[in-house]
Design a protein around this motif. Structure first.
Motif, mmCIF file in Angstrom:
data_model
loop_
_atom_site.group_PDB
_atom_site.id
_atom_site.type_symbol
_atom_site.label_atom_id
_atom_site.label_comp_id
_atom_site.label_asym_id
_atom_site.label_seq_id
_atom_site.Cartn_x
_atom_site.Cartn_y
_atom_site.Cartn_z
ATOM 1 N N GLY A 68 10.980 -3.146 -10.029
ATOM 2 C CA GLY A 68 9.642 -2.989 -9.494
ATOM 3 C C GLY A 68 9.395 -3.774 -8.224
ATOM 4 O O GLY A 68 8.287 -3.729 -7.686
ATOM 5 N N LYS A 84 6.119 4.305 -9.535
ATOM 6 C CA LYS A 84 5.739 2.950 -9.141
ATOM 7 C C LYS A 84 4.821 2.286 -10.174
ATOM 8 O O LYS A 84 4.686 1.066 -10.186
ATOM 9 N N TRP A 97 6.454 0.138 -13.623
ATOM 10 C CA TRP A 97 6.914 -1.259 -13.606
ATOM 11 C C TRP A 97 5.716 -2.174 -13.284
ATOM 12 O O TRP A 97 5.562 -2.659 -12.182
#
Length: 305
Positions: free
Chosen positions: A47, A64, A67
């Motif tokens: 991440g 996105k 994480w």
């Protein structure tokens, strides 16, 4: 997110345990933090995170968002519900509620360091309202006050040279002086009454607490009751008794606050000195005192023609 040993990968929880079942990594905050860094290293890398708390959520649709990092207050509530802790009012006989404010309050109480607030806010909001801190504060303040009272009592205890030590000085001056902790010539002058001030004797009138060294002391005779140079001898008992009784007699004729500031401490110090003598000596001394003069006694009398 990892919240307990059950959430760890299979077998990892057993590896963290020692042979006796203890959790050595959980014995200190450093150990817990190091374990957290190790467990979240993978999610931080995927991440591109910078926070220690990081995780993976497969239910998120956008890559996105899978994480997440950081902690929200809602996470604590979810953890509490999952592990059987209430998040609101405490149930009688049940476990205490788990909430972010309680954790924050407990952490600040233990560390006594501000966390995302000023020190003033920490003292006035978090510590001031804490029952544990209030109890501790009462103990600290009480100990400090008792220590100051002990200092004050020790300070007003003027060394008393007893009648037996006076008799010993007449027989063996050097031995008596060593026992009294005074030079022999000073003790001799005290016994002879040559160093009397008013209610005590002074071992060194050139070393007064309020004057320059080498200069004669200019302090009030009541200040002698606070001076380390003061000594009390048996022949001064009548003066001490008379002064004590006169200060006590002033109390109903003065503003009480003024009397306390001026004379209450001195009265207690004189009572301390008089208390070194038994009741018979005190009564005999009072019976020998001359009654204080009245207004009629002080009025000049006319001579008869």
């Amino acid at each position: 997110m990892v919240t307990s040993l059950e959430d760890l990968p299979s077998g990892l929880g057993d590896l963290l345990k020692s042979p006796d079942g203890d959790l050595p990594l959980f014995r200190s905050p450093v150990g817990v933090y190091q374990l957290l860094l190790d467990l979240t290293a993978l999610s931080r890398r995927h991440g591109d995170h910078v926070l220690a708390l990081s995780g993976f959520n497969p239910r998120r649709t956008r890559p996105k968002d899978r994480w997440p990092q950081g902690v929200r207050a809602s996470y604590i509530g979810k953890w509490a519900v999952k592990h059987g802790f209430p998040t609101g009012e405490t149930v009688d006989g049940g476990p205490p509620p788990v909430e972010a404010r309680r954790i924050r309050q407990t952490g600040i109480e233990h560390s006594r360091r501000p966390v995302a607030q000023t020190r003033r806010s920490m003292n006035d909001y978090y510590l001031k309202r804490s029952p544990a801190v209030q109890r501790e504060s009462r103990t600290v303040v009480g100990d400090a006050l008792r220590a100051e009272v002990a200092k004050a009592r020790a300070r007003r205890q003027i060394p008393v040279i007893t009648a037996s030590l006076v008799d010993k000085a007449r027989r063996d001056l050097d031995a008596a002086a060593e026992e009294a902790g005074l030079p022999a010539d000073v003790l001799q002058q005290m016994v002879n009454g040559e160093l009397d001030t008013a209610a005590t004797a002074c071992s060194d009138h050139l070393a007064g607490p309020e004057t320059e060294p080498g200069q004669p002391c200019t302090a009030s005779f009541l200040a002698c009751l606070d001076c380390e140079n003061a000594r009390a001898l048996p022949h001064q008992l009548p003066v001490q008794v008379a002064l004590h009784d006169r200060l006590a007699a002033l109390r109903p004729h003065m503003d009480l606050a003024v009397w306390r500031v001026r004379f209450e401490r001195s009265l207690a110090q004189l009572a301390e000195l008089i208390g070194h003598y038994n009741a018979a000596d005190q009564e005999r001394t009072r019976s020998q005192l001359t009654p204080p003069a009245t207004a009629d006694d002080r009025r000049p009398r006319r001579r008869k023609a």
